[in-house]
Design a protein around this motif. Sequence first.
Motif, short mmCIF file in Angstrom:
data_model
loop_
_atom_site.label_atom_id
_atom_site.label_comp_id
_atom_site.label_asym_id
_atom_site.label_seq_id
_atom_site.Cartn_x
_atom_site.Cartn_y
_atom_site.Cartn_z
N GLU A 199 0.84 -1.21 0.00
CA GLU A 199 0.00 0.00 0.00
C GLU A 199 0.87 1.25 0.00
OE1 GLU A 199 -3.37 2.05 2.79
OE2 GLU A 199 -3.27 -0.13 2.75
N GLU A 200 1.93 1.24 0.80
CA GLU A 200 2.84 2.40 0.84
C GLU A 200 3.52 2.59 -0.51
OE1 GLU A 200 4.66 5.73 2.10
OE2 GLU A 200 3.17 4.60 3.23
N ASN A 218 0.96 4.01 -2.92
CA ASN A 218 0.73 5.43 -2.62
C ASN A 218 1.89 6.29 -3.13
OD1 ASN A 218 -1.75 5.03 -1.43
ND2 ASN A 218 -0.93 4.85 0.63
N SER A 219 3.10 5.78 -2.97
CA SER A 219 4.27 6.52 -3.45
C SER A 219 4.22 6.68 -4.96
CB SER A 219 5.54 5.78 -3.03
OG SER A 219 6.67 6.42 -3.57
N MET A 275 1.52 6.59 -6.87
CA MET A 275 0.42 7.50 -7.20
C MET A 275 0.81 8.95 -6.96
SD MET A 275 -2.04 5.94 -8.55
CE MET A 275 -3.24 7.23 -8.49
N GLU A 276 1.54 9.20 -5.88
CA GLU A 276 1.99 10.56 -5.58
C GLU A 276 2.92 11.08 -6.68
OE1 GLU A 276 4.71 12.61 -2.17
OE2 GLU A 276 3.19 11.17 -1.51
#
Length: 116
Positions: free
Chosen positions: A34-35, A38-39, A41-42
């Motif tokens: 998940e991290e 998210n990275s 996607m950021e």
Amino acid sequence: MAHILLTVVLTAKPVDIRNVSVAVALLIESATLEELANSFMEQITIKVPSQIKDVASKLHTSADFAAAVDSRQAEALLALNKATMKLTDTTLALEVVTASAKALANTLGGGLESPS
């Protein structure tokens, strides 16, 4: 780390410890994925809009250039059309003058003589 924990757990004997350890290892792996997602996607949300702005800017510049070229071509076409009309009028006037000169020459002396 999650893979190491899974390896240790799978070799353990007591079932309860093994089940709890598997659950913890899966939670760690899930949190890591998940991290990472998210990275990604950021980074995508930061970089994609700037790339789109660059492309949009280049398209806008190309459209402005095309409009300027179209305008110049239209002006050149109008000027060429005007020059063509003037040349046509001049040619017609020369034909009238030539016909009048021939008619006058025929009346006065029987034709135009060429210089020797």
